[in-house]
Design an enzyme around this catalytic site. Structure first.
Site, PDB file in Angstrom:
ATOM      1  CG  MET A  30      -2.058   1.123   1.053  1.00 10.63           C
ATOM      2  SD  MET A  30      -2.987   0.740  -0.393  1.00 10.63           S
ATOM      3  CE  MET A  30      -3.787  -1.045   0.069  1.00 10.63           C
ATOM      4  CB  CYS A  31       4.099   2.075   1.477  1.00 17.21           C
ATOM      5  SG  CYS A  31       5.077   0.765   1.381  1.00 17.21           S
ATOM      6  CB  THR A  32       4.540   0.609  -3.548  1.00 14.74           C
ATOM      7  OG1 THR A  32       5.517  -0.011  -2.734  1.00 14.74           O
ATOM      8  CG2 THR A  32       4.914   0.922  -4.904  1.00 14.74           C
TER       9      THR A  32
END
Length: 270
Positions: A30-32
């Site tokens: 999700m951070c990407t």
């Protein structure tokens, strides 16, 4: 590439047995997606997983990948995200492929696989020739057409504890004073069974040869057997090793569960 698998119930591995052979589904961190997208797929997944819920372009409607309006909005959002990060390659067709997780295929491959399927059905229905099986080299055929034409047949092993095709009883160790309701919850949590709403019965000496412990699938039986949820397993199972018959909508056939009682340690008192 394509493959054909002849599944003969009780003889060859079922589809569940060979699921571990398939590559795992690709999921992006999700951070990407939120901070540092690097590929066109990251942009599409960002629009699908994050921006759709934030922007709510169609109110409270859930994303429907078969709706052209939804896909057009998803494409525009992904394209804007890609342009903002200098990423190329986001098209409407690509967006549809990522959102729907479509595996690209060409008509020739589909035709070859369909022809092999039809050929195997003809052999099974008419016995005109031996169908694909272990004795003929394998029940599973893989077609590779990326470079030249290559096919290979192989045989897989059945899983002895397969929750779908295995006929061996699943062993469960439980306390004798466990209630039927608690037993059902443990069955639901057991990854070997993966039940949703099981009905339980046990062998008996009556005319039917079985006694229903709990059956939520038939309204009249549900009313009769609901009080049994508060009874203990020991009420129905006299000794370890007795098998319960489990029936659940998620299973193609009934399953046997062998109940074994846990030995309770005793402490000497002085």
């Amino acid at each position: 590439a394509g493959h054909v698998n002849v599944i003969y119930p009780g003889v060859t591995p079922c589809f569940e047995c060979i699921l571990p052979l398939f590559p795992p589904q690709i999921n992006f961190p999700m951070c990407t997606l939120a901070d540092i997208p690097r590929t066109p797929a990251h942009c599409v997944e960002w629009a699908k997983q994050l921006e759709w819920d934030r922007a709510k372009p169609f109110g409270e409607q859930a994303l429907e990948c078969d709706d052209p309006r939804h896909m057009q909005w998803l494409y525009q959002a992904a394209l804007a995200r890609a342009e903002a990060h200098g990423i190329e390659g986001v098209t409407l067709k690509f967006t549809q492929g990522v959102a729907k997780r479509i595996i690209p295929a060409i008509a020739a491959t589909n035709a070859i696989v369909a022809a092999v399927c039809a050929n195997e059905v003809l052999k099974l229905a008419t016995a005109a020739a031996p169908h694909m099986q272990a004795s003929t080299g394998g029940h599973y055929m893989m077609y590779q057409g990326g470079e030249g034409v290559f096919t290979n047949t192989m045989a897989h092993e059945r899983h002895a504890d397969c929750p779908v095709c295995s006929r061996a009883a699943v062993r469960m160790e439980v306390p004798r004073d466990l209630t039927v309701a608690q037993l059902i919850e443990e069955m639901k949590a057991d990854t070997r069974l993966r039940l949703r709403n099981p009905a339980l019965s046990v062998a008996a000496s009556n005319a039917a040869g079985m006694k229903t412990i709990y059956n939520p699938h038939v309204k009249s039986m549900l009313l009769q057997t609901t009080p049994n949820l508060d009874t203990t397993v020991g009420t129905w199972v006299a000794e370890s090793g007795v098998e319960l018959t489990v029936d659940d909508p998620v299973m193609a056939t009934q399953k046997q569960v062998a109940i074994h009682f846990k030995e309770q340690s005793s402490m000497d008192t002085s």
